[in-house]
Design an enzyme around this catalytic site. Structure first.
Site, short mmCIF file in Angstrom:
data_model
loop_
_atom_site.label_atom_id
_atom_site.label_comp_id
_atom_site.label_asym_id
_atom_site.label_seq_id
_atom_site.Cartn_x
_atom_site.Cartn_y
_atom_site.Cartn_z
N ASN A 87 -8.39 -8.72 10.08
CA ASN A 87 -7.37 -7.62 10.28
C ASN A 87 -7.12 -6.43 11.46
O ASN A 87 -8.70 -6.53 11.65
CB ASN A 87 -8.47 -6.36 8.88
CG ASN A 87 -7.87 -7.28 7.93
OD1 ASN A 87 -7.66 -9.27 7.32
ND2 ASN A 87 -8.23 -6.05 6.37
N ALA A 121 1.00 -1.64 0.32
CA ALA A 121 0.06 -0.35 -0.17
C ALA A 121 0.45 1.25 0.23
O ALA A 121 0.51 2.42 -0.80
CB ALA A 121 -1.09 -0.10 1.54
N SER A 129 4.70 1.36 -0.98
CA SER A 129 5.37 1.24 -1.75
C SER A 129 5.81 -0.18 -3.26
O SER A 129 5.00 -0.86 -2.46
CB SER A 129 6.72 1.05 -0.92
OG SER A 129 7.30 -0.08 -0.38
N GLY A 130 5.89 -0.20 -4.03
CA GLY A 130 5.94 -1.44 -4.58
C GLY A 130 7.48 -2.12 -5.17
O GLY A 130 8.75 -1.02 -4.42
N THR A 179 1.64 -2.80 6.56
CA THR A 179 0.36 -1.61 7.17
C THR A 179 -0.57 -1.71 7.89
O THR A 179 -0.85 -1.18 8.85
CB THR A 179 0.62 -1.20 5.86
OG1 THR A 179 1.80 -0.43 4.77
CG2 THR A 179 -0.70 0.23 6.05
N HIS A 203 -3.08 -11.95 -3.89
CA HIS A 203 -3.15 -11.09 -2.51
C HIS A 203 -1.64 -11.46 -2.28
O HIS A 203 -1.73 -12.79 -1.45
CB HIS A 203 -4.15 -11.40 -1.93
CG HIS A 203 -4.94 -11.18 -0.62
ND1 HIS A 203 -5.17 -11.51 0.54
CD2 HIS A 203 -4.28 -9.78 -0.21
CE1 HIS A 203 -5.29 -10.52 1.58
NE2 HIS A 203 -4.61 -8.94 1.34
N ASP A 204 -1.49 -10.37 -1.56
CA ASP A 204 -0.42 -10.69 -0.76
C ASP A 204 -0.43 -11.07 0.67
O ASP A 204 1.01 -11.88 0.90
CB ASP A 204 0.49 -9.06 -0.15
CG ASP A 204 -0.29 -8.15 0.51
OD1 ASP A 204 -1.19 -7.96 0.19
OD2 ASP A 204 0.03 -7.09 0.28
#
Length: 481
Positions: free
Chosen positions: A295, A14, A16-17, A258, A235-236
């Site tokens: 979550n 969310a 950085s890539g 995050t 999905h990560d």
């Protein structure tokens, strides 16, 4: 001796890539970073949007930096999507899950499909940004009226790389439109809510072929084709859980970053009303598994505070936080009040004031409040997951960015009263790489990949200290507040 092969893992978080390169052999697993790039949402007049073109440019730059690879896989955050028109062109920047358009939408959905029925059919926790609520919010919009295809973020980028469209299952399971028992679409729910499932491309499973890099992509990245793209746990969190280096089945996991995603890996979903009331989700994982988890707001709380304080040195801040008395003040780290960006230190202080606790004032005190609160939320999630599923855990595995925070890992061990094994940090990228390697016959089943991780990755073990009574008392204090 079998040859070592190289796999590019595109891992989009969310904030950085990154494009990582995994070199995998029968007894070796090495991960190196080829390219890292920021992921900055943009606020435009119509709301908060993802800069998906910037992300795609980062992916192309990363593949160029990666050099020759045997396959590419993409994972990202969940729930968000891009809409394509009849020509396959993107209809505007994807809406960010923190955008306010879903405010009040859940109640409209529940008026048609009550919350209990929705959970029994899909097993997904209530979160205001689930794709189902986003699509309901978008009803009547010009974009949705024009749309002929909906692609979740990793599938959109895969489409741009290959020209082929699909919907990967582990990420699809976060839409609240999948039945976790059949591992297929929840047709009844979609029909009652007027959601057109033909917008979605056919389902893919982790390990399925997802096409070849287009000639234009090969030219831009300097790669020599053919280069296949492989569907991974897109999905990560699915990729991260696949990279939990567990020995045996009695483990809990916390994927930290995050968000904190805390729970158990199960063989079947838990769809009871008690599970719904506890806000647990049943997302789909590799090899028929279910990610049964809650979550928790996660390190977002600290990231936002650090941003508000002007980016102080994090190491020094954590050292100072370790000296602050434990459990003076705690907040509910799952509270949706902390979801939006901005004014995080003030909002945490206000929550403590409202519950009659000492108000943390300095950055060190606020940081300690956040870490104690996260450890407490981890404890409750691990405790509740065991109770609701009937499956026990002897150890807690922490993977992801939070593994760098030794204080959080130790506090989680203390709170849970269980040993914590921390690592690997780049769990999502490793899970991504291992699914690709498995699809190409280099590694075996899920247990085999986890043994490879245990042998090859640096891990740190934290033993619990001091009993759990004070954590129980803090939990009770929070419940009363």
């Amino acid at each position: 001796m079998s040859a070592v092969k190289s796999y590019a893992a595109v891992d989009l978080g969310a904030s950085s890539g990154r494009v990582m390169v995994g070199r995998v052999g029968p007894d070796s697993l090495e991960l190196t970073e080829a390219h890292r790039f920021p992921n900055r949402p943009v606020r435009v007049p119509e709301g908060l949007r993802w800069d998906v073109l910037g992300l795609y440019a980062g992916v192309l730059d990363g593949l160029k930096a990666a050099g020759a690879v045997d396959s590419v896989g993409i994972d990202s955050w969940a729930v968000d999507y891009g809409l394509l028109d009849a020509d396959g062109a993107l209809l505007g920047n994807p809406v960010h899950y923190r955008d306010s358009r879903t405010d009040g939408i859940a109640e409209k959905v529940w008026a048609t499909v009550p919350a209990g029925e929705l959970y029994a059919a899909t097993g997904l926790q209530y979160a205001p940004f689930n794709t189902l609520y986003q699509l309901t919010a978008a009803r009547g919009s010009a974009q949705l009226a024009q749309a002929r295809r909906l692609l979740l973020i990793p599938d959109l980028l895969t489409y741009w790389l290959t020209g082929e469209q699909g919907t990967e299952l582990t990420n699809a399971s976060t839409t609240q439109l999948i039945d976790p028992r059949t591992r297929d679409w929840a047709h009844g729910v979609a029909e009652r809510l007027g959601i057109d499932l033909s917008l979605f491309a056919p389902l893919r499973r982790p390990g399925d072929a997802a096409g070849m890099l287009r000639p234009e992509v090969l030219e831009e990245t300097g790669l020599t084709g053919p280069v296949p793209v492989t569907a991974v746990g897109s999905h990560d969190t699915a990729s991260a859980v696949a990279a939990v280096p567990a020995d045996g089945e009695r483990f809990a996991y916390i994927c930290t970053g995050t968000w904190s995603l805390a729970g158990l890996e199960l063989d079947a979903p838990v769809l009871t009303e008690e599970s719904r009331a506890a806000n647990f989700t049943n997302e789909l994982g590799l090899d028929g598994t279910v990610r049964y988890l809650r979550n928790i707001m996660g390190l977002w709380l600290l990231q936002e505070c650090v941003r508000a304080w002007g980016q102080p040195d994090l190491g020094a801040l954590l050292l100072d936080a370790a000296k602050v008395p434990a459990l003076r003040s705690v907040v509910d780290a799952g509270d949706a009040a902390f979801l939006a960006p901005g004014r995080m230190p003030e909002r945490i202080a206000e929550a403590c004031r409202a519950s009659g606790q000492p108000v943390p004032a300095t950055p060190a005190e606020i940081t300690r409040c956040i870490l104690d609160s996260l450890a407490l939320a981890h404890r409750k999630a691990v405790e509740d997951a065991q109770r609701l599923s009937g499956q026990s855990a002897d150890v807690v595995h922490i993977v992801g960015g939070g593994t760098r925070n030794a204080l959080l890992c130790q506090l989680t061990a203390d709170a849970c009263g269980l040993p914590v094994v921390s690592g690997p940090t780049e769990a999502a990228a490793l899970g991504n790489v291992l699914v690709q390697a498995r699809a190409h016959g280099l590694v075996g089943d899920l247990a085999g990949t986890r043994r490879l991780l245990t042998r090859t990755q640096p891990l740190t073990r934290y033993e619990p200290r001091g009993g759990t009574q004070r954590w129980q008392a803090a939990q009770a204090r929070l419940a009363r507040g």
